[in-house]
Structures are given as structure tokens and as C-alpha cells.
Design a protein around this motif. Sequence first.
Motif, PDB file in Angstrom:
ATOM      1  N   VAL A   6       0.894  -1.151   0.000  1.00  0.00           N
ATOM      2  CA  VAL A   6       0.000   0.000   0.000  1.00  0.00           C
ATOM      3  C   VAL A   6       0.932   1.200   0.000  1.00  0.00           C
ATOM      4  CG1 VAL A   6      -1.672   1.329   1.341  1.00  0.00           C
ATOM      5  CG2 VAL A   6      -1.852  -1.152   1.204  1.00  0.00           C
ATOM      6  N   TYR A   7       0.633   2.171  -0.843  1.00  0.00           N
ATOM      7  CA  TYR A   7       1.536   3.302  -0.947  1.00  0.00           C
ATOM      8  C   TYR A   7       0.766   4.612  -1.061  1.00  0.00           C
ATOM      9  CZ  TYR A   7       0.544   3.022  -5.976  1.00  0.00           C
ATOM     10  OH  TYR A   7      -0.082   2.986  -7.198  1.00  0.00           O
ATOM     11  N   ILE A   8       1.446   5.665  -0.665  1.00  0.00           N
ATOM     12  CA  ILE A   8       0.904   7.019  -0.814  1.00  0.00           C
ATOM     13  C   ILE A   8       1.911   7.821  -1.622  1.00  0.00           C
ATOM     14  CG2 ILE A   8       0.139   9.142   0.316  1.00  0.00           C
ATOM     15  CD1 ILE A   8      -0.515   7.473   2.805  1.00  0.00           C
ATOM     16  N   TYR A  16      -2.651  13.884  -2.308  1.00  0.00           N
ATOM     17  CA  TYR A  16      -2.121  12.544  -2.083  1.00  0.00           C
ATOM     18  C   TYR A  16      -2.930  11.524  -2.864  1.00  0.00           C
ATOM     19  CZ  TYR A  16       0.543  14.581   1.721  1.00  0.00           C
ATOM     20  OH  TYR A  16       1.404  15.351   2.457  1.00  0.00           O
ATOM     21  N   THR A  18      -3.461   7.298  -3.008  1.00  0.00           N
ATOM     22  CA  THR A  18      -3.234   6.044  -2.295  1.00  0.00           C
ATOM     23  C   THR A  18      -3.685   4.878  -3.162  1.00  0.00           C
ATOM     24  OG1 THR A  18      -3.688   7.173  -0.204  1.00  0.00           O
ATOM     25  CG2 THR A  18      -3.728   4.769  -0.174  1.00  0.00           C
ATOM     26  N   SER A  52       4.894   3.733   2.326  1.00  0.00           N
ATOM     27  CA  SER A  52       4.531   2.406   1.830  1.00  0.00           C
ATOM     28  C   SER A  52       4.517   1.439   2.998  1.00  0.00           C
ATOM     29  CB  SER A  52       5.490   1.919   0.736  1.00  0.00           C
ATOM     30  OG  SER A  52       6.774   1.682   1.251  1.00  0.00           O
ATOM     31  N   LYS A  65      -5.641   0.080   1.855  1.00  0.00           N
ATOM     32  CA  LYS A  65      -5.783   1.126   0.827  1.00  0.00           C
ATOM     33  C   LYS A  65      -7.125   1.843   0.977  1.00  0.00           C
ATOM     34  CE  LYS A  65      -7.093   2.225  -3.628  1.00  0.00           C
ATOM     35  NZ  LYS A  65      -8.432   2.437  -4.105  1.00  0.00           N
ATOM     36  N   ILE A  68      -7.058   4.002   4.339  1.00  0.00           N
ATOM     37  CA  ILE A  68      -6.253   5.220   4.212  1.00  0.00           C
ATOM     38  C   ILE A  68      -6.896   6.185   3.230  1.00  0.00           C
ATOM     39  CG2 ILE A  68      -4.023   6.122   3.438  1.00  0.00           C
ATOM     40  CD1 ILE A  68      -2.803   3.451   4.500  1.00  0.00           C
ATOM     41  N   GLY A  69      -7.477   5.673   2.169  1.00  0.00           N
ATOM     42  CA  GLY A  69      -8.111   6.522   1.162  1.00  0.00           C
ATOM     43  C   GLY A  69      -9.256   7.358   1.710  1.00  0.00           C
ATOM     44  N   LYS A  76      -3.544  11.524   6.836  1.00  0.00           N
ATOM     45  CA  LYS A  76      -2.548  10.899   5.963  1.00  0.00           C
ATOM     46  C   LYS A  76      -1.168  11.461   6.257  1.00  0.00           C
ATOM     47  CE  LYS A  76      -5.775  10.019   2.225  1.00  0.00           C
ATOM     48  NZ  LYS A  76      -6.252  10.415   0.908  1.00  0.00           N
TER      49      LYS A  76
END
Length: 90
Positions: A6-8, A16, A18, A52, A65, A68-69, A76
Motif C-alpha cells: 500500500v503506498y501514498i 495525495y 493512495t 509504503s 488502501k 487510508i483513502g 494521511k
Amino acid sequence: MKTYYVYILKCSDGSYYTDFTSNLDAKIEVHQSGKRSDLYTFQRGPVQLVFSAEFNVPMFAIAAKKQIGRWSKAKKEALINGEFNFSVHS
């Protein structure tokens, strides 16, 4: 065992993005290239990887994901800055 990430990404406009992937380097290159007009990052490059996390189970990566989204930009940024950890509940 396959690893999922999972990444931003921080976009050039300060927003941002995600997502999750099983190949982080390749996915970042796709975002950096600006060649896919269907991506949120298409006209927001260059992008910078700012967070990440690794998962061994794809459904946990997808859940992270989604979690966080839904967060605010401030939340975030707190995650990015290491001010708290998150956990995914199955």
C-alpha cells in the motif's frame, strides 16, 4: 510468498494518491511517466513516494488502501510523518 504494497504518493499539486500493488517500483514508474490519462496522477506529476507498507495477504493490502483513502489529508500526513501506526482488521 508474494508481497503487496500500500503506498501514498504526494503529487505536485500537494494532493495525495493512495493505492496498492504487488510491484511498487513498476507502479511508481507508471505514475511518474504521465502516460496513462486514466490515472489520478496523470497531470499531477511529478509524484513522490511518501509512504509504503508491506502485506503478505492481498485482501489486507486492499483493506488498508480503502481505509487510508477515506482519511483526511491531515491524518494521511500524520501517518506519513510516523505520528501513529494503523492496523487493518480482518
